[in-house]
Design an enzyme around this catalytic site. Sequence first.
Site, PDB file in Angstrom:
ATOM      1  N   THR A 280       0.851  -1.181   0.000  1.00 10.20           N
ATOM      2  CA  THR A 280       0.000   0.000   0.000  1.00 10.20           C
ATOM      3  C   THR A 280       0.889   1.233   0.000  1.00 10.20           C
ATOM      4  OG1 THR A 280      -0.165   0.101   2.421  1.00 10.20           O
ATOM      5  CG2 THR A 280      -1.855  -1.159   1.265  1.00 10.20           C
ATOM      6  N   GLU A 281       0.405   2.305  -0.612  1.00 10.80           N
ATOM      7  CA  GLU A 281       1.227   3.486  -0.825  1.00 10.80           C
ATOM      8  C   GLU A 281       1.719   4.188   0.436  1.00 10.80           C
ATOM      9  OE1 GLU A 281      -3.045   4.568  -2.218  1.00 10.80           O
ATOM     10  OE2 GLU A 281      -1.725   2.820  -2.131  1.00 10.80           O
TER      11      GLU A 281
END
Length: 640
Positions: A280-281
Site C-alpha cells: 500500500t502506498e
Amino acid sequence: SKGLNYLAKIPDATQRQMCKPVVKRAIGGHFGQVPLLGELATTNQIEAWTLPMGSISRMVRAQATHSPGHITTVGLGTYVDPSPDVGCGGAANQLALDSPLHKDLVTKLTIGGTEYLMYKALPIQVAIIRATTADSTGNLSMEHESLLCDQRNIAMAARNSGGVVLAQVERLCAVGSLPSRTVGVPGAMVDCVCVVPEDEHDEYHPMSYATRSDPVLCGEIRSPADETPKMALNERKIIARRASFALKSGKVINLGIGLPEGVASVAAEEGQLPFLTLTTEPGVFGGLPASGHEFGPAYNADSLVEMNTMFDYYDGGGLDMSFLGAAQISAQGDVNVSRMSASKLIGPGGFIDISQSTRNICFTSTFTAKGLNIEFDGDEGTIKILEDGKIKKFVAKVYERTFSGDEAVRRGQKVFYVTERAVFRRTAAHDRLELIEYAPGVDIERDIIAQMEFDPAMSPNLKEMDRRIFRQQKMGIQLFGSLRDRVKYRSNDHVVFIDLFGVQLATEEDVRWFALSLDELLAPLTKEKGPADAIVTYDGFDLRSNLEEAYSDALEKIEQKHYKSVKRFSGKAFRRAKLKQMANIESWDPRAAFAIMDEDGDKRLSPEELRRGIRKIFGIKLKQAELNSLTQEEITMDNF
C-alpha cells in the site's frame, strides 16, 4: 488529518459575523476524511488544490533540502497537467485559479526532449506530526503506529524552513529510554510535545478512524492466517475474482481502496497470498492490507517504509501490477476517481502516482451504481441483471480525468477494466475501449451496450468470462502453472532447469504424483544423451515436515535415473545460474554480440537495440527500469 476539520468549522449564525475560516489555502491528496475542509473548497471560501499524494510527499522532501521542487512525469495527461488544453494544474476552485501561487505550483518542463511536471516545494511554518513515545529531549518512536508515513521528512522540512514542529504522543519516557534504532524523529527536529491523556486516546489518538489500537497492525504480533474472512458471493467478489486472474507468483502488487481490496481476500481464499507481495502506498510491504476506514496498514506486514520511499519505489517501476477502483470510465479509457461534481471534492490520493508508474493495470468497477440488483446462479455459474443502477459508470466524458487512456497507450501500459458483467481493455489498436469478455447469462446489447454512453470496439475474439468466477465453490486458480511449465531444457548444454517456486506437497499422494510427473517429463530429455546436469530452485517450495523421508526416497530415484549432476539454489542464485547457462557468459564474445545488436551499424546502441539484442541473444526480457539503468550513458563498443 481528521483534526483538520476543527480548523474548517464554521460558527453558527449568531457568531458568524465574529469569525472567519482559519484556513486560507489547502493543498491535499485526499479530502474524503476532512469533509468540512472540502466544503470550504467547493464553496470557494479557500484556495484549494488536489495533487497526487506521492508528489506532495516528495514536495515536502524537496523543501527539506531547499530544492526547487519534485520533478516527475506523474500527472501528465491528467487534470493535474497545467497545459490549458489538458488540465487545470490541480486547482479545485476559482480562488485557486486566481491565486498568485497557481502559476508556479505545478509547471511543465522539458528536459532532454522529455516533458516533466515540477511540483513546487513550499516553506512550512508549522508541522503537526504524531508518534507513540517521546523522551524529554523530543526523540520520538513509533512502536504503536501502524504506519511510518512521512513524519521525519515533514519535521525536517519545517525545521529547515525556520518553522516549528509539534508532536502528539501517547506517553513520555526518560532520556536514554529509547534505543537509538527505534527513534523515528530525532529530538533536534522537534519543538513541542503534546501528550494525550490515557482516557482520551480513543477520541484524540486512535490508531485509525475505526480502531483504537491493534497490535497486529503495528507489527507487535501476527494473527493466524486462517482468520482471513471470506467474501460472500456478490458483485464485489465476482469483480475481485476476475481481476485476480492477472495475479502472478512472486509479483509486487498495489491494491487500491474499495473494490480492489477484494483481490486480497480472493487471493487468500485461493491460497495465493503467501506467494504475492501486496503493498500500500503509505509504506507497507507484504501481509494482508486492511480495508475500509482502516485502509493503509496491513495485517502481518513484512516491513514498513516511509511513504516518500514507497512512492520512489513505485515511480521507479517497482510495481509489477496494480488493481485500482474507477468511478467513471470514458470511451477513451480515461478514469475519474477524484471528483464527481462541483460540490463534492475527493482528490486522487496515490491513484495518479500508481496508475502512471505501473505497466499492468486493472481497473475495477460495477457496471452501474445506485440500485444495481443482480441474481447469481452459484451452481450453473451465471448471472442475471434484475435491475440496473441509476448511475452509469461508462460515460461519454469523465467529469475529471484522473487517468488518461491515451497517455497509457503512449507509455506502453497494459490496461484492463473489469466489471461484474464485462471486461474491456485499451490498446493502440483502437482509440476506444474494446470489449473482450462478457458474463454468462447476460445479453450483450441489453445489459452491456445499452448501459454505456458510447459504443465500444468489439474484439474479434470476444469470449465468455470463466464460469468458475460465478460459482459458490473455490475457483482453484493455477497461480504457478503446470509442472510442465516449470521444466526447461537446453539441448546444446544438456542442462535441465526446474523451478519449484510455489509447489506444495502436503500428502504422500502429492509426493508420488510429483515424482511420477517429473519422471515422465525428464525421460524424453535423457533418453538419447543420458543423464543431464540439473539446476533446481527450491525458493517458495513447501514440503510438510512429516514427508521428508518419502520425498527424499522419491528424489533419489529421480537423481539416479536422470541427473548427471545437480545444483540446488533458491531465488536470485537460481536465476544467476540459469542466466550463466543460457548466455554461456564465460565464453561469449562481446564484439560479436555488439555487432548483432548494432542493427543500423552506427557503432552505438540505442535503448531499443539493446532491448531487442538482449532478448535475442540471451533470452532476457528487460523491464523498463532495468533498461533505463543500463542506458544512462551512450553505449559504444568501448563501454559495452
